[in-house]
Design an enzyme around this catalytic site. Sequence first.
Site, PDB file in Angstrom:
ATOM      1  NE  ARG A  13     -30.430  59.274  43.791  1.00  0.00           N
ATOM      2  CZ  ARG A  13     -30.214  57.957  43.833  1.00  0.00           C
ATOM      3  NH1 ARG A  13     -30.623  57.175  42.846  1.00  0.00           N
ATOM      4  NH2 ARG A  13     -29.615  57.410  44.884  1.00  0.00           N
ATOM      5  CG  ASP A  14     -33.085  55.499  45.282  1.00  0.00           C
ATOM      6  OD1 ASP A  14     -33.509  55.039  44.220  1.00  0.00           O
ATOM      7  OD2 ASP A  14     -32.365  54.848  46.065  1.00  0.00           O
ATOM      8  CB  CYS A 237     -32.742  51.438  40.505  1.00  0.00           C
ATOM      9  SG  CYS A 237     -31.647  51.680  39.094  1.00  0.00           S
TER      10      CYS A 237
HETATM   11  N1  COA Z   1     -26.038  64.378  32.153  1.00  0.00           N
HETATM   12  C1  COA Z   1     -26.719  64.756  31.042  1.00  0.00           C
HETATM   13  N2  COA Z   1     -26.464  64.286  29.825  1.00  0.00           N
HETATM   14  C2  COA Z   1     -25.481  63.383  29.697  1.00  0.00           C
HETATM   15  C3  COA Z   1     -24.745  62.944  30.792  1.00  0.00           C
HETATM   16  C4  COA Z   1     -25.051  63.471  32.069  1.00  0.00           C
HETATM   17  N3  COA Z   1     -24.409  63.093  33.162  1.00  0.00           N
HETATM   18  N4  COA Z   1     -23.837  62.045  30.369  1.00  0.00           N
HETATM   19  C5  COA Z   1     -24.009  61.920  29.040  1.00  0.00           C
HETATM   20  N5  COA Z   1     -25.003  62.727  28.624  1.00  0.00           N
HETATM   21  C6  COA Z   1     -25.527  62.908  27.272  1.00  0.00           C
HETATM   22  C7  COA Z   1     -24.419  63.164  26.250  1.00  0.00           C
HETATM   23  O1  COA Z   1     -24.092  64.515  26.211  1.00  0.00           O
HETATM   24  C8  COA Z   1     -25.057  62.675  24.993  1.00  0.00           C
HETATM   25  O2  COA Z   1     -25.988  63.655  24.544  1.00  0.00           O
HETATM   26  P1  COA Z   1     -26.368  63.801  22.978  1.00  0.00           P
HETATM   27  O3  COA Z   1     -27.051  62.517  22.603  1.00  0.00           O
HETATM   28  O4  COA Z   1     -27.270  64.979  22.972  1.00  0.00           O
HETATM   29  O5  COA Z   1     -25.059  64.008  22.311  1.00  0.00           O
HETATM   30  C9  COA Z   1     -25.879  61.478  25.460  1.00  0.00           C
HETATM   31  O6  COA Z   1     -26.122  61.690  26.846  1.00  0.00           O
HETATM   32  C10 COA Z   1     -25.143  60.173  25.264  1.00  0.00           C
HETATM   33  O7  COA Z   1     -23.851  60.266  25.851  1.00  0.00           O
HETATM   34  P2  COA Z   1     -22.997  58.982  26.230  1.00  0.00           P
HETATM   35  O8  COA Z   1     -21.755  59.398  26.928  1.00  0.00           O
HETATM   36  O9  COA Z   1     -22.861  58.122  25.006  1.00  0.00           O
HETATM   37  O10 COA Z   1     -23.930  58.326  27.298  1.00  0.00           O
HETATM   38  P3  COA Z   1     -24.719  56.951  27.243  1.00  0.00           P
HETATM   39  O11 COA Z   1     -25.773  56.959  26.201  1.00  0.00           O
HETATM   40  O12 COA Z   1     -23.701  55.866  27.233  1.00  0.00           O
HETATM   41  O13 COA Z   1     -25.466  57.010  28.672  1.00  0.00           O
HETATM   42  C11 COA Z   1     -25.457  57.742  30.969  1.00  0.00           C
HETATM   43  C12 COA Z   1     -24.727  56.984  29.867  1.00  0.00           C
HETATM   44  C13 COA Z   1     -24.715  57.470  32.266  1.00  0.00           C
HETATM   45  C14 COA Z   1     -25.447  59.211  30.665  1.00  0.00           C
HETATM   46  C15 COA Z   1     -26.927  57.287  31.044  1.00  0.00           C
HETATM   47  O14 COA Z   1     -26.962  55.880  30.983  1.00  0.00           O
HETATM   48  C16 COA Z   1     -27.589  57.731  32.326  1.00  0.00           C
HETATM   49  O15 COA Z   1     -27.806  58.919  32.544  1.00  0.00           O
HETATM   50  N6  COA Z   1     -27.976  56.792  33.194  1.00  0.00           N
HETATM   51  C17 COA Z   1     -28.645  57.091  34.436  1.00  0.00           C
HETATM   52  C18 COA Z   1     -28.069  56.257  35.554  1.00  0.00           C
HETATM   53  C19 COA Z   1     -28.862  56.466  36.825  1.00  0.00           C
HETATM   54  O16 COA Z   1     -29.029  57.576  37.306  1.00  0.00           O
HETATM   55  N7  COA Z   1     -29.402  55.361  37.384  1.00  0.00           N
HETATM   56  C20 COA Z   1     -30.207  55.402  38.561  1.00  0.00           C
HETATM   57  C21 COA Z   1     -29.444  55.674  39.801  1.00  0.00           C
HETATM   58  S1  COA Z   1     -28.355  54.422  40.315  1.00  0.00           S
HETATM   59 ZN    ZN Z   2     -31.546  53.043  45.901  1.00  0.00          ZN
END
Ligand code: COA
Ligand code: ZN
Length: 298
Positions: A13-14, A237
């Site tokens: 993952r990371d 990240c």
């Molecule tokens: N898994 C898959 N899809 C997701 C989701 C999840 N956990 N959460 C939201 N989505 C999808 C929504 O269904 C939506 O899909 P659509 O465009 O097809 O309708 C889209 O993402 C946007 O949803 P929204 O709630 O507005 O999310 P966002 O655009 O504000 O994004 C996150 C928020 C959290 C989903 C996104 O920023 C993300 O996945 N970040 C990753 C963080 C991470 O893992 N960082 C590294 C580790 S620390």
């Molecule tokens: Zn880390």
Amino acid sequence: MTGKVVIKEVAARDGLQAQPKHLSVAQRLELLAALGKTGVPELEIGSFVSPKAIPQMAGTDEIAANLPETTAAYSALVPNMKGYELAVRAGVRCHAIAIAATEEMNRNNIRKGLDETFTMAEEILDRAAAEGVDIHVYLAVAFECPYEGAVAEDLVLAQVERLMRHDPARLLIADTIGAANPAAVQSMMQQLIDRYGPDRLGCHFHDTRAMGLANVYAALQAGVRQFDASAGGLGGCPFAPGAKGNVATEDVVMLCESMGYQTGIDMPRLLDAVTLLSEMIGSPQGGRAHTWLTKQCA
Ligand code: COA
Ligand code: ZN
């Protein structure tokens, strides 16, 4: 020094989430199988995040459905309630939620402000408790934030107190960009160990400034016995600019075992997994003691 040190292997993952080379589901399953063979007690399998945000983690549901038989306990990262639900549906029973100590890191990582992020974490913790799902909460950028700079120790201690009221199975202090130093780690972790004991605390270190192992040592001295590490030191990240890889699992195992702690991890098999990882990524991976460890195991 005796006793167990529990290592969660986070390479799948990371380690992979910021790689320019995206591994297929089949490759990630092969990697998990190799890591599982090392005897590592915990394995993070991927994350249930938006594939638009992190395409490297697409297909984690398929991975959850086809996990190799190992002795490791599996977990996956979820960024929000939707991710929580997707992970439960995929059969995962231990979720990591990464929330940051600062406003800007949360905005960049999960597009939520600090208050909203903590409220979400509390909702997930309460729901997980009712549904029998374990949560490992990561308090990211707990020493320094790439957007806001130094993070005050008092702020982090107060945030931990707030989160502990909702009974996480584990709370990990995460040095997401690898900016902590051993004195800061010792101070923070000693206070937390004194308040909460070692069972529910852990540490997650990156090695950007070559202080990863020294920080593990400082946390060990404070009484921490649960650490994240990534085979070969892979990691970073995508939303934390400048962050290098996690502290390498093989280095952490070497440090702990040489001090008399047991990790249960087989070093030759771990080095085999690092070799496989290097082949898949297309560049040599390995911790600081890679050459020496390889000679010892030859
Ligand atoms: N898994 C898959 N899809 C997701 C989701 C999840 N956990 N959460 C939201 N989505 C999808 C929504 O269904 C939506 O899909 P659509 O465009 O097809 O309708 C889209 O993402 C946007 O949803 P929204 O709630 O507005 O999310 P966002 O655009 O504000 O994004 C996150 C928020 C959290 C989903 C996104 O920023 C993300 O996945 N970040 C990753 C963080 C991470 O893992 N960082 C590294 C580790 S620390
Ligand atoms: Zn880390």
